[in-house]
Design an enzyme around this catalytic site. Structure first.
Site, mmCIF file in Angstrom:
data_model
loop_
_atom_site.group_PDB
_atom_site.id
_atom_site.type_symbol
_atom_site.label_atom_id
_atom_site.label_comp_id
_atom_site.label_asym_id
_atom_site.label_seq_id
_atom_site.Cartn_x
_atom_site.Cartn_y
_atom_site.Cartn_z
ATOM 1 N N CYS A 1 0.830 -1.201 0.000
ATOM 2 C CA CYS A 1 0.000 0.000 0.000
ATOM 3 C C CYS A 1 0.870 1.259 0.000
ATOM 4 O O CYS A 1 2.019 1.244 0.421
ATOM 5 C CB CYS A 1 -0.897 0.012 1.229
ATOM 6 S SG CYS A 1 -2.111 -1.319 1.253
ATOM 7 N N CYS B 1 -6.368 0.945 4.867
ATOM 8 C CA CYS B 1 -6.905 -0.400 5.051
ATOM 9 C C CYS B 1 -6.490 -0.943 6.422
ATOM 10 O O CYS B 1 -5.691 -0.329 7.142
ATOM 11 C CB CYS B 1 -6.419 -1.328 3.934
ATOM 12 S SG CYS B 1 -4.669 -1.789 4.054
ATOM 13 N N GLU C 1 0.720 3.814 1.888
ATOM 14 C CA GLU C 1 1.146 4.208 3.225
ATOM 15 C C GLU C 1 2.438 3.489 3.623
ATOM 16 O O GLU C 1 3.328 4.086 4.218
ATOM 17 C CB GLU C 1 0.054 3.904 4.262
ATOM 18 C CG GLU C 1 -1.224 4.691 4.050
ATOM 19 C CD GLU C 1 -2.260 3.947 3.219
ATOM 20 O OE1 GLU C 1 -3.461 4.151 3.475
ATOM 21 O OE2 GLU C 1 -1.882 3.167 2.316
ATOM 22 N N CYS D 1 -2.687 -1.385 6.897
ATOM 23 C CA CYS D 1 -2.006 -0.102 7.091
ATOM 24 C C CYS D 1 -2.266 0.448 8.490
ATOM 25 O O CYS D 1 -1.367 1.005 9.124
ATOM 26 C CB CYS D 1 -2.443 0.900 6.032
ATOM 27 S SG CYS D 1 -1.785 0.523 4.405
#
Length: 138
Positions: A58, A93, A60, A96
């Site tokens: 991801c 998510c 992040e 994360c």
């Protein structure tokens, strides 16, 4: 849940994340469809895009990994973005949220509330009852 003021620096952070995504967006391929930017307590900002694939990462994770690689360890605020999302902002998510809780348990996260307004909250508020290291008692 505590809400923190959305500042001009927060709006700038959203813009940085959207700019990073715009330079790297892969429409139809979906390798790079989410951007993120993280602001450190010293004011430095790092950004990244998701790297999709069989074991993708991801945005992040990419942004915080870049910051950590640069020697940063104290984080203030993070945001994830997609150009078509409300206010350009998407929520992190579950993976994360857990990663943010572990690496920077006091970070604030910019998200949309149920009414579609930008808010800033603690990662602890986004991940109640987070997994923590198991302490085995004798």
């Amino acid at each position: 849940m505590t809400f923190y003021e959305i500042t001009d620096l927060d709006r700038e952070l959203i813009g940085i994340a959207l700019g990073t995504l715009a330079k790297n967006f892969d429409d139809g391929v979906y390798y790079h469809t989410v951007g993120a930017a993280i602001r450190c307590k010293n004011g430095h900002v790092y950004s990244g895009v998701n790297c999709d694939g069989i074991h993708g990462s991801c945005a992040e994770f990419i942004a915080i990994g870049t910051a950590i690689s640069a020697g940063e360890r104290e984080f203030d605020t993070i945001v994830a973005v997609h150009e078509k999302a409300r206010n350009g902002v998407v929520s992190p998510c579950g993976n994360c949220r857990q990663m943010l809780f572990e690496y920077c348990p006091d970070i604030r996260v910019i998200v949309n509330n149920d009414e579609g307004e930008l808010i800033k909250v603690s990662i602890r508020d986004l991940l109640p009852f987070a997994y923590t290291e198991v302490k085995i008692e004798d």
